[in-house]
Design a protein around this motif. Structure first.
Motif, PDB file in Angstrom:
ATOM      1  N   UNK A   1       1.200 -19.781  19.098  1.00 18.05           N
ATOM      2  CA  UNK A   1       2.303 -18.883  18.733  1.00 18.05           C
ATOM      3  C   UNK A   1       3.633 -19.454  19.209  1.00 18.05           C
ATOM      4  N   UNK A   2       4.703 -18.859  18.737  1.00 15.84           N
ATOM      5  CA  UNK A   2       6.041 -19.191  19.251  1.00 15.84           C
ATOM      6  C   UNK A   2       6.426 -18.073  20.209  1.00 15.84           C
ATOM      7  N   UNK A   3       6.609 -18.402  21.460  1.00 17.31           N
ATOM      8  CA  UNK A   3       6.877 -17.390  22.473  1.00 17.31           C
ATOM      9  C   UNK A   3       8.347 -16.961  22.417  1.00 17.31           C
ATOM     10  N   UNK A   4       8.615 -15.649  22.495  1.00 16.24           N
ATOM     11  CA  UNK A   4       9.994 -15.142  22.391  1.00 16.24           C
ATOM     12  C   UNK A   4      10.745 -15.243  23.717  1.00 16.24           C
ATOM     13  N   UNK A   5      10.602 -16.343  24.411  1.00 18.53           N
ATOM     14  CA  UNK A   5      11.264 -16.552  25.688  1.00 18.53           C
ATOM     15  C   UNK A   5      11.804 -17.976  25.725  1.00 18.53           C
TER      16      UNK A   5
ATOM     17  N   UNK B   1      11.952 -33.316  22.873  1.00 18.99           N
ATOM     18  CA  UNK B   1      11.307 -32.061  23.273  1.00 18.99           C
ATOM     19  C   UNK B   1       9.802 -32.178  23.415  1.00 18.99           C
ATOM     20  N   UNK B   2       9.211 -33.304  23.072  1.00 15.36           N
ATOM     21  CA  UNK B   2       7.762 -33.534  23.155  1.00 15.36           C
ATOM     22  C   UNK B   2       6.960 -32.449  22.445  1.00 15.36           C
ATOM     23  N   UNK B   3       7.573 -31.829  21.409  1.00 14.70           N
ATOM     24  CA  UNK B   3       6.885 -30.803  20.621  1.00 14.70           C
ATOM     25  C   UNK B   3       7.076 -29.381  21.111  1.00 14.70           C
ATOM     26  N   UNK B   4       7.680 -29.180  22.275  1.00 18.83           N
ATOM     27  CA  UNK B   4       7.815 -27.822  22.839  1.00 18.83           C
ATOM     28  C   UNK B   4       8.907 -26.997  22.149  1.00 18.83           C
TER      29      UNK B   4
ATOM     30  N   UNK C   1       7.603 -26.581  32.336  1.00 12.05           N
ATOM     31  CA  UNK C   1       6.614 -27.563  31.886  1.00 12.05           C
ATOM     32  C   UNK C   1       6.987 -28.911  32.489  1.00 12.05           C
ATOM     33  N   UNK C   2       6.131 -29.428  33.356  1.00  4.54           N
ATOM     34  CA  UNK C   2       6.378 -30.723  33.985  1.00  4.54           C
ATOM     35  C   UNK C   2       5.756 -31.834  33.145  1.00  4.54           C
ATOM     36  N   UNK C   3       6.528 -32.332  32.169  1.00  3.50           N
ATOM     37  CA  UNK C   3       6.197 -33.518  31.381  1.00  3.50           C
ATOM     38  C   UNK C   3       4.853 -33.431  30.658  1.00  3.50           C
ATOM     39  N   UNK C   4       4.553 -32.260  30.106  1.00  2.00           N
ATOM     40  CA  UNK C   4       3.385 -32.124  29.235  1.00  2.00           C
ATOM     41  C   UNK C   4       3.818 -32.427  27.805  1.00  2.00           C
ATOM     42  N   UNK C   5       3.056 -33.216  27.098  1.00  2.00           N
ATOM     43  CA  UNK C   5       3.400 -33.573  25.724  1.00  2.00           C
ATOM     44  C   UNK C   5       2.483 -32.855  24.753  1.00  2.00           C
TER      45      UNK C   5
ATOM     46  N   UNK D   1       8.679 -22.425  21.791  1.00  2.00           N
ATOM     47  CA  UNK D   1       9.559 -21.397  22.361  1.00  2.00           C
ATOM     48  C   UNK D   1      10.724 -21.150  21.403  1.00  2.00           C
ATOM     49  N   UNK D   2      11.258 -19.927  21.458  1.00  2.00           N
ATOM     50  CA  UNK D   2      12.434 -19.656  20.631  1.00  2.00           C
ATOM     51  C   UNK D   2      13.643 -20.431  21.141  1.00  2.00           C
ATOM     52  N   UNK D   3      13.616 -20.768  22.425  1.00  2.00           N
ATOM     53  CA  UNK D   3      14.684 -21.601  22.990  1.00  2.00           C
ATOM     54  C   UNK D   3      14.078 -22.505  24.047  1.00  2.00           C
ATOM     55  N   UNK D   4      14.541 -23.745  24.098  1.00  2.00           N
ATOM     56  CA  UNK D   4      13.982 -24.706  25.046  1.00  2.00           C
ATOM     57  C   UNK D   4      15.103 -25.454  25.757  1.00  2.00           C
ATOM     58  N   UNK D   5      15.042 -25.475  27.103  1.00  2.00           N
ATOM     59  CA  UNK D   5      15.940 -26.302  27.906  1.00  2.00           C
ATOM     60  C   UNK D   5      15.180 -27.574  28.298  1.00  2.00           C
ATOM     61  N   UNK D   6      15.779 -28.726  28.028  1.00  2.00           N
ATOM     62  CA  UNK D   6      15.158 -30.005  28.386  1.00  2.00           C
ATOM     63  C   UNK D   6      15.954 -30.630  29.524  1.00  2.00           C
TER      64      UNK D   6
END
Length: 864
Positions: free
Chosen positions: A788-792, A807-810, A696-700, A814-819
């Motif tokens: 939904x919450x994606x299992x990735x 995290x801008x809401x992301x 995701x390129x800087x989508x809020x 996702x079950x896990x998010x790298x920022x």
């Protein structure tokens, strides 16, 4: 421009323009952008480096692609007082080496690692990036004469070797002045010259734009393709373009709507212009667009005029205009005597603006001068012309064998020299057909193999530019000669004609089980070359590099996918072209393994769509990912009800299933594209597909809105720095009002109905803004819907956003998010200078998915 314009050096003109238009956009190549102040500083800094490295009087080479950095290098050479020698980056290395040696270059401006050049040790390399970032050498602020050698342009020579032609700044400024005064060029104009920078036309276009305060857009046609050129023309609102007729025919092959709607001047030159060419142009440009036809050569200016709308059909080619001021001329016969009015003869030109002479062994060999006035040089053009009673000049043909292919000067002697240098060749001759085709005849030595002709074709491809490669090549027992010993060109032409008539091209059988790619390539091949598909290569069938771009564009239209041009060459066969298309579609037996070629990355653009910035970004990361851009429903479909993120997802899923029906999928979305990529990932997971990467390129997801004053301030700054024009702001405001009042369909109908005449230049821009506003509305509607919450794992590339959550809401998607923090703003994160910082971060994130999947595969294999 004033009577003294050509008396003032180019650098002094640039200083004055940079002071007047300091923060205005001067030049852009889709990736790099320079304002006039930035351009001037870069030129001044590089000029200092050139003065420090290159001795006074010596020449410096320029080995740069058609970019803003080529422009900086050309201007810096003039500022330093050293003659510069542009080197065509698409020429074979052997030919570049030959020019470097002949020109006695002291240094080359360019990237040494991009070319395998065999250079003498005394030739220094000046790296553009390092020279601009390091502490600059102080420029000597020397006085540069406008009559000294400024630029040396190498063309194909009649001796069989490349020939350098020397022009002074005065010569170049004269061309600029004639161009500017005729076309009323000004700071509001946007240039997109579709010619190589290492040509006299390319020099003229660059200087005409930058010495008037206009904006110069640059594009490498062979690198980006015809579709991207048309997109750039439209998105940048180009007002002036220059192109040769062959490129014109390819660009306008399918009568693209709106792409040329902003043009006010279309300048055509370099080759004869036919009635069919004029009809194509008239259909594509606005009614008020001026069509300018000109004639000139690297050595001298010639003629120009604006073709009237009511000009009657002409037979073979259009007149090239009236001879320009500042020159005197004569039309003479074989003995050098003037011909009668209306008769055909060779054009001689006498002028102070004729080129200085030839460049040999690092010095000027002057042209002939008028004995009565040493400031006037005389040049025999070699062109056979006719001047009618109306004073209009008509080009009839050539006195010698020289021809032009796609606007590039070609001498058959250079091809002959290369063929005769082959160990298997006893003798070789090249003829020029009435259709301007190069046809070669080669006599083999005894013992030459059956692949004699194929080997010679490959030799020509590796030693010469594409324009110099023969269309047909015949093996011959001997070269026929006349009683006096001269080559019998008539007999050779008859032999070539006889072979063509008696040997129809072998056909690829139409197999009943032929896959769609074969059918698509066959249709494109036959449409562009207007001939049946032969078993030989593209160039053997009559194709050149420009026609190849046209063929690729036809294939792209058929498959609905953009293709990488690096996979297509003029020497490829039909089967190789099919293989390239199948490979680009990500399937079939020809699809390469990941260890040989990076996998696909589907790129989801923002509400603006896939434009030049994202295309340049896609090219920049091509070593780690083959980018396949996603196209959303266009304005017509949006107005029919497909203005939801769900509709964009449907289009994207269809594209992905067609391009990559199996395997792990990788997604990267910018702005609105982040939302579409997320929904596509959800759909693919529901279908049982593996999603290896979702970037995701800087989508809020917070859905923040800018305050009114912040919006006004940001818009004013973008107008002042020429990021956008005031007219575009007005078009966007109109689009927003129409959407707010639910009148978007009425506005679109109004624009379609009144798109002619004075409304046309703004019509296409308003429709683009309307499309963007409607897509943005769809995005904000999507933000209000449950997700939904994606299992990735998701990867968020986040720009600086003060006061916003990291995290801008992301983190709730996702079950896990790298920022990953990145440089720049939401708008310019994938353009320079921020791309240099952000590209490795994005590439590393994408590449990590390769290694993790390969590790999983190895573990699975070891466990079994």
């Amino acid at each position: 421009m004033g009577t003294g314009f050509a008396d003032v050096p180019v650098f002094d003109h640039l200083r004055e323009i940079a002071g007047r238009y300091s923060e205005k956009l001067a030049a852009s190549d889709g990736t790099n952008r320079l304002t006039y102040s930035e351009l001037f500083r870069a030129v001044e800094a590089l000029a200092g480096w050139i003065e420090a490295v290159v001795p006074d009087g010596n020449a410096v080479g320029i080995l740069q692609a058609n970019s803003v950095w080529y422009t900086v290098a050309m201007l810096a050479g003039m500022a330093s007082g050293r003659p510069s020698v542009p080197l065509n980056v698409r020429d074979p290395d052997s030919r570049i080496n030959e020019i470097v040696a002949d020109a006695r270059l002291s240094a080359i401006i360019g990237d040494k690692g991009l070319h395998g050049l065999d250079l003498p040790q005394h030739v220094a390399w000046i790296d553009m990036a390092q020279s601009l970032q390091a502490t600059p050498h102080p420029a000597a602020h020397r006085v540069v004469s406008v009559d000294a050698p400024a630029i040396v342009l190498y063309t194909s020579g009649s001796t069989g070797r490349p020939k350098g032609i020397v022009n002074s700044q005065r010569n170049l400024l004269c061309r600029v002045q004639q161009y500017v005064d005729a076309c009323h060029i000004n700071a509001q104009d946007v240039f997109l010259p579709l010619t190589g920078p290492a040509t006299i036309a390319g020099c003229r276009e660059i200087l005409a734009a930058l010495l008037t305060g206009a904006t110069l857009q640059l594009v490498e046609v062979e690198a980006v393709g015809l579709r991207a050129v048309r997109g750039r023309m439209q998105s940048e609102g180009v007002t002036i373009t220059y192109l040769v007729p062959a490129l014109l025919r390819a660009l306008l092959a399918d009568e693209p709507a709106d792409a040329f709607g902003s043009l006010r001047v279309a300048r055509i030159g370099g080759e004869k212009v036919s009635s069919a060419d004029i009809r194509l142009v008239r259909k594509a440009v606005p009614p008020n667009c001026l069509v300018q036809i000109g004639y000139s050569s690297t050595e001298t200016t010639g003629s120009q005029w604006f073709l009237p709308h009511d000009w009657p059909e002409f037979d073979s080619s259009a007149p090239v205009g009236w001879l320009l001021p500042g020159i005197s001329f004569a039309v003479v016969d074989e003995e050098g005597y003037p011909v009668q009015p209306g008769k055909i003869g060779e054009l001689l030109i006498r002028s102070p603006y004729v080129a200085l002479g030839h460049w040999e062994n690092g010095a000027v060999v002057p042209f002939e001068v008028d004995p009565g006035d040493q400031t006037l040089r005389i040049f025999a053009t070699g062109d056979l012309v006719q001047i009618g009673s109306d004073g209009l000049l008509r080009i009839i043909g050539r006195k010698g064998r020289q021809i032009k292919v796609n606007g590039r000067r070609v001498e058959p002697a250079e091809l002959e020299r290369v063929l005769r240098g082959a160990p298997s060749v006893k003798d070789a001759v090249v003829i020029v057909t009435p259709a301007n085709e190069l046809v070669a005849f080669a006599v083999p030595h005894s013992g030459a193999g059956a692949s004699f002709c194929d080997e010679l074709r490959q030799l020509a491809r590796t030693k010469l530019p594409p324009a110099l490669c023969p269309l047909r090549l015949h093996a011959s027992a001997e070269i026929p000669r006349l009683p006096g010993g001269k080559i019998d060109m008539t007999t050779l032409a008859a032999i070539d004609l006889s072979v063509r008539e008696t040997t129809p091209p072998p056909q690829i059988p139409h197999a009943g089980h032929e896959v769609p790619a074969h059918q698509i390539v066959r249709r494109a091949w036959t449409k562009v070359l207007k001939t049946r598909v032969a078993l030989g290569c593209w160039d053997e069938a009559g194709g050149d590099s420009l026609k190849l771009l046209h063929c690729v564009m036809e294939i792209e239209s058929a498959i609905g996918q953009e293709l990488g041009l690096e996979a297509f060459t003029v020497g490829m066969s039909f089967d190789e072209m099919v293989a390239a298309v199948i490979s680009a579609q990500g399937g079939g037996e020809h699809a390469p393994a990941w260890k040989h070629e990076p996998p696909l990355l589907f790129l989801f653009p923002g509400s603006v769509g896939y434009g030049p910035s994202l295309a340049s970004f896609a090219s920049a990361i091509s070593k780690v990912a083959r980018v396949s851009p996603i196209r959303y429903p266009a304005l017509g479909m949006i107005l029919q009800g497909q203005n939801t993120v769900a509709a964009m997802v449907e289009a994207a899923i269809d594209h992905i299933n067609r391009v990559q029906p199996t395997g792990c999928v990788r997604l990267l979305g910018h702005s609105l594209g982040g939302a579409v990529a997320f929904e596509v990932a959800a759909r693919l997971l529901d279908q049982g597909r593996a999603v290896a990467f979702t970037g995701i390129l800087d989508t809020s997801l917070v859905g923040e809105r800018s305050k009114r004053w912040e919006t006004i301030t940001r818009t004013f700054h973008r107008i002042r720095t020429n990021r956008i024009s005031a007219s575009r702001v007005a078009c966007r405001a109109l689009a927003k009002v129409a959407v707010k009042m639910h009148c978007e369909s009425r506005l679109s109908s109004f624009l379609d109905r009144y798109a002619e005449g004075q409304f046309n230049p703004t019509s296409f821009r308003t429709k683009l803004e309307l499309q963007e506003v409607l897509r943005a509305r769809a995005f904000f509607q999507w933000l209000t819907e449950p997700r939904p919450i994606l299992p990735i794992t998701g990867t968020l590339f986040r720009c600086a956003r003060p006061g916003m959550p990291l995290a801008l809401g992301w983190d709730r998607a996702f079950v896990h998010l790298d920022v990953i923090p990145i440089a720049g703003t939401h708008i310019d994160m994938v353009v320079e200078p921020h791309l240099t910082i952000n590209r490795p971060l994005i590439e590393n994130a994408v590449t990590e998915t390769y290694s993790s999947i390969e590790s999983q595969k190895r573990e699975a294999v070891s466990s079994t």
